[in-house]
Design a protein around this motif. Structure first.
Motif, PDB file in Angstrom:
ATOM      1  N   MET A  81       2.194   1.504  10.002  1.00 51.61           N
ATOM      2  CA  MET A  81       0.951   2.011   9.419  1.00 51.61           C
ATOM      3  C   MET A  81       0.559   1.209   8.190  1.00 51.61           C
ATOM      4  O   MET A  81      -0.622   0.898   7.987  1.00 51.61           O
ATOM      5  N   SER A  82       1.535   0.851   7.370  1.00 43.12           N
ATOM      6  CA  SER A  82       1.274   0.063   6.162  1.00 43.12           C
ATOM      7  C   SER A  82       0.711  -1.306   6.516  1.00 43.12           C
ATOM      8  O   SER A  82      -0.268  -1.759   5.916  1.00 43.12           O
ATOM      9  N   GLU A  83       1.342  -1.968   7.485  1.00 42.49           N
ATOM     10  CA  GLU A  83       0.885  -3.301   7.889  1.00 42.49           C
ATOM     11  C   GLU A  83      -0.516  -3.249   8.497  1.00 42.49           C
ATOM     12  O   GLU A  83      -1.355  -4.111   8.212  1.00 42.49           O
ATOM     13  N   LYS A  84      -0.771  -2.247   9.312  1.00 46.54           N
ATOM     14  CA  LYS A  84      -2.097  -2.092   9.931  1.00 46.54           C
ATOM     15  C   LYS A  84      -3.154  -1.856   8.856  1.00 46.54           C
ATOM     16  O   LYS A  84      -4.239  -2.443   8.889  1.00 46.54           O
ATOM     17  N   GLN A  85      -2.842  -1.014   7.880  1.00 43.06           N
ATOM     18  CA  GLN A  85      -3.791  -0.717   6.814  1.00 43.06           C
ATOM     19  C   GLN A  85      -4.016  -1.945   5.936  1.00 43.06           C
ATOM     20  O   GLN A  85      -5.143  -2.218   5.518  1.00 43.06           O
ATOM     21  N   ALA A  86      -2.976  -2.723   5.675  1.00 45.71           N
ATOM     22  CA  ALA A  86      -3.105  -3.936   4.861  1.00 45.71           C
ATOM     23  C   ALA A  86      -4.008  -4.951   5.572  1.00 45.71           C
ATOM     24  O   ALA A  86      -4.857  -5.592   4.941  1.00 45.71           O
ATOM     25  N   MET A  87      -3.855  -5.093   6.887  1.00 45.53           N
ATOM     26  CA  MET A  87      -4.710  -6.012   7.648  1.00 45.53           C
ATOM     27  C   MET A  87      -6.158  -5.545   7.615  1.00 45.53           C
ATOM     28  O   MET A  87      -7.070  -6.364   7.459  1.00 45.53           O
ATOM     29  N   ALA A  88      -6.376  -4.262   7.770  1.00 46.85           N
ATOM     30  CA  ALA A  88      -7.740  -3.713   7.741  1.00 46.85           C
ATOM     31  C   ALA A  88      -8.388  -3.953   6.384  1.00 46.85           C
ATOM     32  O   ALA A  88      -9.558  -4.298   6.294  1.00 46.85           O
ATOM     33  N   SER A  89      -7.614  -3.801   5.325  1.00 47.77           N
ATOM     34  CA  SER A  89      -8.130  -4.031   3.969  1.00 47.77           C
ATOM     35  C   SER A  89      -8.512  -5.488   3.766  1.00 47.77           C
ATOM     36  O   SER A  89      -9.530  -5.803   3.155  1.00 47.77           O
ATOM     37  N   LYS A  90      -7.678  -6.409   4.280  1.00 51.90           N
ATOM     38  CA  LYS A  90      -7.970  -7.843   4.160  1.00 51.90           C
ATOM     39  C   LYS A  90      -9.239  -8.209   4.924  1.00 51.90           C
ATOM     40  O   LYS A  90     -10.052  -9.000   4.459  1.00 51.90           O
ATOM     41  N   GLN A  91      -9.411  -7.610   6.104  1.00 51.91           N
ATOM     42  CA  GLN A  91     -10.608  -7.896   6.901  1.00 51.91           C
ATOM     43  C   GLN A  91     -11.865  -7.379   6.214  1.00 51.91           C
ATOM     44  O   GLN A  91     -12.907  -8.011   6.293  1.00 51.91           O
ATOM     45  N   LYS A  92     -11.780  -6.249   5.542  1.00 49.92           N
ATOM     46  CA  LYS A  92     -12.933  -5.711   4.830  1.00 49.92           C
ATOM     47  C   LYS A  92     -13.350  -6.630   3.684  1.00 49.92           C
ATOM     48  O   LYS A  92     -14.506  -6.762   3.364  1.00 49.92           O
TER      49      LYS A  92
ATOM     50  N   GLY B 271       0.771  -1.235   0.000  1.00 49.73           N
ATOM     51  CA  GLY B 271       0.000   0.000   0.000  1.00 49.73           C
ATOM     52  C   GLY B 271       0.801   1.283   0.000  1.00 49.73           C
ATOM     53  O   GLY B 271       0.247   2.361  -0.165  1.00 49.73           O
ATOM     54  N   VAL B 272       2.106   1.198   0.177  1.00 50.61           N
ATOM     55  CA  VAL B 272       2.930   2.412   0.203  1.00 50.61           C
ATOM     56  C   VAL B 272       3.267   2.801  -1.232  1.00 50.61           C
ATOM     57  O   VAL B 272       3.724   1.988  -2.023  1.00 50.61           O
ATOM     58  N   LYS B 273       3.012   4.061  -1.529  1.00 52.02           N
ATOM     59  CA  LYS B 273       3.343   4.595  -2.851  1.00 52.02           C
ATOM     60  C   LYS B 273       4.325   5.743  -2.672  1.00 52.02           C
ATOM     61  O   LYS B 273       4.088   6.653  -1.883  1.00 52.02           O
ATOM     62  N   ILE B 274       5.420   5.669  -3.393  1.00 49.05           N
ATOM     63  CA  ILE B 274       6.420   6.728  -3.388  1.00 49.05           C
ATOM     64  C   ILE B 274       6.138   7.610  -4.602  1.00 49.05           C
ATOM     65  O   ILE B 274       6.078   7.121  -5.725  1.00 49.05           O
ATOM     66  N   HIS B 275       5.952   8.890  -4.359  1.00 48.43           N
ATOM     67  CA  HIS B 275       5.624   9.823  -5.442  1.00 48.43           C
ATOM     68  C   HIS B 275       6.831  10.668  -5.852  1.00 48.43           C
ATOM     69  O   HIS B 275       6.677  11.655  -6.562  1.00 48.43           O
ATOM     70  N   THR B 276       7.995  10.289  -5.390  1.00 51.86           N
ATOM     71  CA  THR B 276       9.238  10.984  -5.696  1.00 51.86           C
ATOM     72  C   THR B 276      10.132  10.026  -6.464  1.00 51.86           C
ATOM     73  O   THR B 276      10.214   8.850  -6.128  1.00 51.86           O
TER      74      THR B 276
END
Length: 96
Positions: free
Chosen positions: A83-94, A9-14
């Protein structure tokens, strides 16, 4: 940026190309608002960044200073990873 670019989920814009390198980086985490990432970095990890939501630019700007140590940058990597890992887990649960 090299240490977080492959996190879920991490995107680098630079650009990571050396010829475009500078002391500024911009990143985002899928599923999180810029203000959420910026707020968590400050409130939970005591890392000051700048959230940018302007036209087609959406992300958190990181501007390390000459006075920041490698240990400070390690703390930022740890925060982004968490934060990335927490967000990835939340996405999987959804999705389940």
């Amino acid at each position: 940026m090299e240490r977080v670019k492959d996190l879920p989920g991490v995107k680098i814009h630079t650009s990571l190309k050396p010829e475009f390198a500078g002391a500024v980086g911009l990143f985002s985490i899928d599923g999180m608002k810029t203000s959420e990432v910026d707020g968590q970095l400050l409130n939970k990890y005591k890392i000051h960044t700048t959230g940018i939501d302007w036209e087609n630019i959406h992300g958190v700007r990181v501007t390390p200073h000459v006075y920041h140590s490698p240990k400070d940058l390690d703390r930022l990597v740890t925060a982004i990873t968490a934060m990335s890992e927490k967000q990835a887990m939340a996405s999987k649960q959804k999705k389940s």
